[in-house]
Every structure is written in C-alpha cells, then in structure tokens.
Design an enzyme around this catalytic site. Sequence first.
Site, mmCIF file in Angstrom:
data_model
loop_
_atom_site.group_PDB
_atom_site.id
_atom_site.type_symbol
_atom_site.label_atom_id
_atom_site.label_comp_id
_atom_site.label_asym_id
_atom_site.label_seq_id
_atom_site.Cartn_x
_atom_site.Cartn_y
_atom_site.Cartn_z
ATOM 1 N N PRO A 247 0.780 -1.240 0.000
ATOM 2 C CA PRO A 247 0.000 0.000 0.000
ATOM 3 C C PRO A 247 0.813 1.293 0.000
ATOM 4 O O PRO A 247 0.792 2.069 0.966
ATOM 5 C CB PRO A 247 -0.824 -0.132 1.283
ATOM 6 C CG PRO A 247 0.051 -0.919 2.199
ATOM 7 C CD PRO A 247 0.780 -1.905 1.312
ATOM 8 N N CYS A 248 1.484 1.564 -1.106
ATOM 9 C CA CYS A 248 2.231 2.815 -1.198
ATOM 10 C C CYS A 248 1.287 4.014 -1.228
ATOM 11 O O CYS A 248 1.711 5.150 -0.990
ATOM 12 C CB CYS A 248 3.150 2.810 -2.424
ATOM 13 S SG CYS A 248 2.330 2.427 -3.982
ATOM 14 N N HIS A 249 -0.008 3.769 -1.493
ATOM 15 C CA HIS A 249 -0.982 4.862 -1.489
ATOM 16 C C HIS A 249 -1.237 5.386 -0.074
ATOM 17 O O HIS A 249 -1.834 6.449 0.083
ATOM 18 C CB HIS A 249 -2.311 4.393 -2.114
ATOM 19 C CG HIS A 249 -2.906 3.202 -1.432
ATOM 20 N ND1 HIS A 249 -2.577 1.905 -1.776
ATOM 21 C CD2 HIS A 249 -3.811 3.101 -0.410
ATOM 22 C CE1 HIS A 249 -3.261 1.060 -1.007
ATOM 23 N NE2 HIS A 249 -4.007 1.763 -0.176
#
Length: 284
Positions: A247-249
């Site tokens: 989850p780089c978001h």
Amino acid sequence: METQNELDYKRIAGAIEFLRLNYKRQPTLNEAANFVNLSPFHFQRMFKDWAGVTPKQFLQYVSVEHAKSILKEQQASLFDTAFETGLSGTGRLHDLFVKIEGMTPGEYKNGGKQLHINYSFAQTPFGTILVASTPKGICYMAFADADETDAFIKLQSRFPNAGYHKMLDQIQQNALFIFTQNWGKLGEIKMHLKGTAFQLKVWESLLKVPMGGLTTYARLACSLNNPNACRAVGTAVGDNPVAFLIPCHRVIRSTGEIGQYHWGSTRKNAIIGWEASKTLLTSI
C-alpha cells in the site's frame, strides 16, 4: 577534536569499504569488526544503525550485485559466477539470488526465461488492473489506464524473456479478494518480488501500515532505523511493483498533503477515502 558521531561514521564507512574490497573471500563478522577495532557485538549494532542492514546482509547484497554484473556482462556460467563472487558453490549463489532478487540466478541471466507468468485483467472500484503471478506468488500489479496491450507491454519489460499465459489463477484470485472486502483471504496472498535489500525492507514496512491508516516518508525511514533516508525511502515507494497490495498509497507528506502517486493523485485520494469508509463500517 572528533565527536563520537564523526568517529562512528568513519568506522562504518571504513567497514563498508572493507566489505566492498574483500567480498570475494566473504569475510566473517569478526574480521570486519577487528578491522575497525570494535567487538563483534558493538560492530553489528552500530553497522545496522548506520547502514540499515546487518554486515552479513550488506555483504550478501554486494555479492549479488557483483554476480549480476558477471551474469549480464560476461555471460559466465553459474559455477564460474559463484567462484568469482567468492561463494562456496552454485547452491549458495542460488539461495542469495532467491532471497535478494526474488528469482534464481538462471532466471536473472535469462531475463526471466525460466519464469512462467500468468496474468489477467480485473475491474476494481478504481479502474482496470493487471495482475500477474508466478507459482511463488504475485509478481506484478498495476492499474491499466491506457489499454490492455500497453499494460501488458509494461509487464513484459520487467521480465522480457518469461513465458506468459493469459489466465486467472488461484494466486491472483486470492489477491483480488482485497477489493471485495473478503479480508479472511488476505493471509493467503503470496508475493514473488524482485528488489534490492533496501527496497524489500521498505515494501515490508508498507505492509505493516493498517487498512485505513496513513504514514509518512519520515516515519517509514524511522521504522527502518534510518531517519535520514527519506529520499531513498521515497524512491523505493515509487518503485513498488505491486499496486494496492503493497500500500504505497497510504504514504503522505509530513505536511499532511496527499502527495504524488504512480497511478495518479486523484486515484490515491479515492483509495484513501474508500479504505477509510470501509474501515469505519467494519468498526460499527
């Protein structure tokens, strides 16, 4: 007069140079510690504090990088590569490659020629996504904003000589359950990642950010015991090959701004809001 911080830096810089120059003979922890006049215990702790990895992990990374250059530039055999890298045999070379690169030396040498990759396209609340897998796990996941052909070409560029089969397999299905809130399946998701030791550490840290939660580049750097590595952390986050699952978001700027996202800041805002709402609903 030198401060303790300056002295420690010089010691670790000297140790790094020692390991780079002597990796072919695979020096032990004691040898490296003796070189900078420290006990093995204090050297191990100090090296990890400054470099973010242990001396052994650093030596492994240097060894694999050298092996990669030999395989790619000299087209050497695996036996000769292991010998030139200072490893005891092709078995150790194989183990290091799988651990650090996510693929075998042969797969790297042949551009993924021995890899068999299944891929498929799926609809998500945030657009079409391409998901690809090997028998070991998910190796790639990206939003397909242009068209399926363009998305597939980008997948191929990562593994140019792999064999591809367009099909939805069980590994991909388990990964796609995340969009339908079937959280009970999340433990079944496996990944087959290729990256440097530092990238893998950053991606592992991202996996610890909970659904509906947010973090910053500075916090990620601190979680790696390397608070000055914000820029390097940002680069590793941007190189994430598996959208959404890693989850780089969930990484925002320290100012509170959402910041950039490989697949668009609008989509990043939508994902963050969607996760927050779903988390809220499950807590009621």
